[in-house]
Design a protein around this motif. Sequence first.
Motif, short mmCIF file in Angstrom:
data_model
loop_
_atom_site.label_atom_id
_atom_site.label_comp_id
_atom_site.label_asym_id
_atom_site.label_seq_id
_atom_site.Cartn_x
_atom_site.Cartn_y
_atom_site.Cartn_z
N LEU A 1 -14.43 -5.62 -17.18
CA LEU A 1 -14.70 -4.73 -16.06
C LEU A 1 -16.18 -4.63 -15.71
N PHE A 2 -17.07 -4.96 -16.66
CA PHE A 2 -18.50 -4.76 -16.40
C PHE A 2 -19.35 -6.02 -16.60
N ILE A 3 -18.87 -7.02 -17.30
CA ILE A 3 -19.73 -8.17 -17.64
C ILE A 3 -19.21 -9.48 -17.06
N ASN A 4 -17.93 -9.76 -17.24
CA ASN A 4 -17.39 -11.05 -16.83
C ASN A 4 -17.30 -11.20 -15.31
N TYR A 5 -17.29 -12.45 -14.86
CA TYR A 5 -16.86 -12.78 -13.50
C TYR A 5 -15.33 -12.78 -13.52
N GLU A 6 -14.70 -11.90 -12.74
CA GLU A 6 -13.25 -11.76 -12.74
C GLU A 6 -12.72 -11.74 -11.31
N ALA A 7 -11.42 -11.94 -11.17
CA ALA A 7 -10.77 -11.85 -9.86
C ALA A 7 -9.31 -11.44 -10.05
N MET A 8 -8.93 -10.35 -9.42
CA MET A 8 -7.54 -9.88 -9.41
C MET A 8 -7.06 -9.88 -7.96
N ALA A 9 -5.83 -10.29 -7.75
CA ALA A 9 -5.23 -10.20 -6.41
C ALA A 9 -4.53 -8.86 -6.29
N ALA A 10 -4.78 -8.16 -5.20
CA ALA A 10 -4.10 -6.89 -4.92
C ALA A 10 -2.98 -7.16 -3.92
N PHE A 11 -1.76 -6.80 -4.31
CA PHE A 11 -0.58 -7.02 -3.48
C PHE A 11 -0.07 -5.68 -2.97
N TYR A 12 0.26 -5.65 -1.67
CA TYR A 12 0.78 -4.43 -1.06
C TYR A 12 2.21 -4.60 -0.54
N GLY A 13 2.73 -5.82 -0.58
CA GLY A 13 4.10 -6.06 -0.14
C GLY A 13 5.11 -5.54 -1.15
N ARG A 14 6.21 -4.98 -0.69
CA ARG A 14 7.18 -4.37 -1.59
C ARG A 14 7.80 -5.41 -2.54
N MET B 1 -11.78 -2.95 7.84
CA MET B 1 -10.49 -2.47 7.34
C MET B 1 -9.39 -3.41 7.82
N PRO B 2 -8.27 -3.51 7.06
CA PRO B 2 -7.15 -4.34 7.52
C PRO B 2 -6.68 -3.91 8.90
N ALA B 3 -6.32 -4.91 9.72
CA ALA B 3 -5.86 -4.63 11.07
C ALA B 3 -4.54 -5.33 11.29
N GLY B 4 -3.87 -4.98 12.38
CA GLY B 4 -2.60 -5.62 12.69
C GLY B 4 -1.43 -4.67 12.44
N PRO B 5 -0.25 -5.08 12.84
CA PRO B 5 0.93 -4.19 12.77
C PRO B 5 1.34 -3.81 11.35
N TRP B 6 0.89 -4.54 10.32
CA TRP B 6 1.31 -4.22 8.95
C TRP B 6 0.19 -3.61 8.12
N ALA B 7 -0.92 -3.26 8.75
CA ALA B 7 -2.05 -2.71 8.01
C ALA B 7 -1.69 -1.41 7.30
N ALA B 8 -0.77 -0.64 7.87
CA ALA B 8 -0.40 0.65 7.28
C ALA B 8 0.37 0.50 5.98
N MET B 9 0.79 -0.74 5.62
CA MET B 9 1.48 -0.95 4.36
C MET B 9 0.59 -0.58 3.17
N ALA B 10 -0.70 -0.87 3.27
CA ALA B 10 -1.61 -0.65 2.16
C ALA B 10 -2.07 0.79 2.13
N PRO B 11 -2.19 1.40 0.95
CA PRO B 11 -2.64 2.79 0.87
C PRO B 11 -4.07 2.92 1.36
#
Length: 483
Positions: free
Chosen positions: A427-440, A74-84
């Motif tokens: 969603l089921f066949i291709n090789y894909e990559a999405m970046a998830a951002f949690y910063g406001r 799991m994310p660690a560090g002082p800003w880990a709580a930013m992410a749901p």
Amino acid sequence: MSLPALTPLEHAAFVAAGLLTYIVITRVRRQRRHPYAALAWVMGIAAFPYLGLPLFLVFGTRKVVRPATQRQPMPAGPWAAMAPDWATRLLAALGAAGARPQAAVRFQAEGEHALQAVQAVIGSARHTLDLCTYVLGDDEVGALIAAALAERARAGVRVRLLVDSIGSLKSAHSHDELLKRAGVHTRLFMPALGSPGRGRVNLRNHRKLLIADGARVWSGGRNLANEYFIGRVGEPPWLDLSFTAEGALAAQAQALFDGDWRIARGARQALRLGYAERLARLDAELDADTPCHADTLPAELLPADVALAQWVPSGPDFHEDILHALLVSAAFHAEQRLLLATPYFVPDEGLQEALVLAAKRGLQITLLLPRQSNHRLADWARGRAVRELVEAGVNVRLLPAMLHAKAVVVDDVLALCGSANLDSRSLFINYEAMAAFYGRAQIDWLADWITRTAADGEPASSKPPSWLRDIGEGIVATVAFQL
């Protein structure tokens, strides 16, 4: 000389063997399928076994390897709580690399700015430069990128270019002479005639990753061709999104690229079998000496100022359908809004039901689509799903221009941007990559872009189509999973 006709018993035996082959591949290897797709394959093999079975062997495989999922920290560090918590726990359980603060993140909505960003990342490379793209155009933009890659290779940088063989079917070899002469290492991802017996022809690499020195990455929805940056002759560029990031996202993208490069070479167990190990080494390196690690960022930064992000990869090289799981979970956990932008909308029943239920419980949902995309079959396939969403209260906006951006915003806690469309193929066949951002700042930027762009569209209608159109949509939607 004509072949002897089969007896009814021999024909029945062939049909039974074909159906058994389908069962073995899909059930024993646990390759979950959309019900429509499963029904289409079974009916096709039963009704036309001499055509259906070979087609299934060529196009039917959905997963390359099925390694056991290894839970990530799991994310660690002082800003880990930013992410749901619901998102980070799910992604960690499904094997995605953890969220980490980035040194910098910049989005590009305009094609001109995006092209400048690509050139800047390429020009910054001093040791390694890796590019994965679905399309490298035989046009001005493709030539510009090829020349830039060649220049870096001649300067002593190790340059690797990975191009999808189907995505660049018309242009994959357009720049070969220049690139090979300069020393650029190139590979085609799963050539159409490479291994048809293994059922991989239908597995396409749709990821867009440009990585310099493992420290800077450019990604998003744009392929490297005119329509994504400067427009074709007499036409404006498509509406699209891309971004550059410095720090851990680049290092995580490097781990993805390395696996894809080995798959393109033909290594069978490659690749995500070693992905967890690469992530473990990556985490140790980031913890040891990467400047963007949370513990080394300036203490005066507020959580809202930190660009916390992670990759959400999905595809045949992962045991789980990670991105689909995140989207369905987001629809159930969102409390205020969902903002969605995609060029092609052909969801499976699970995602469609999750969106309908979210709308019915009062969630404000906005879905951006082009009025007419560059794929007419996709426009037909989306009809029923769009009307159902409109009836449930979703604000579906049809844009007059071609929209190619792929973005999702969940409340004020999560935003996605990358290569995946909201359709079953992505969603089921291709090789894909999405970046998830949690910063406001990143969430607000993407939310503002979707909101402003939606104002240019007109609302979609829930009016029932003609019976002929309805039948046509049903037929196309049945096979859309494989398109």
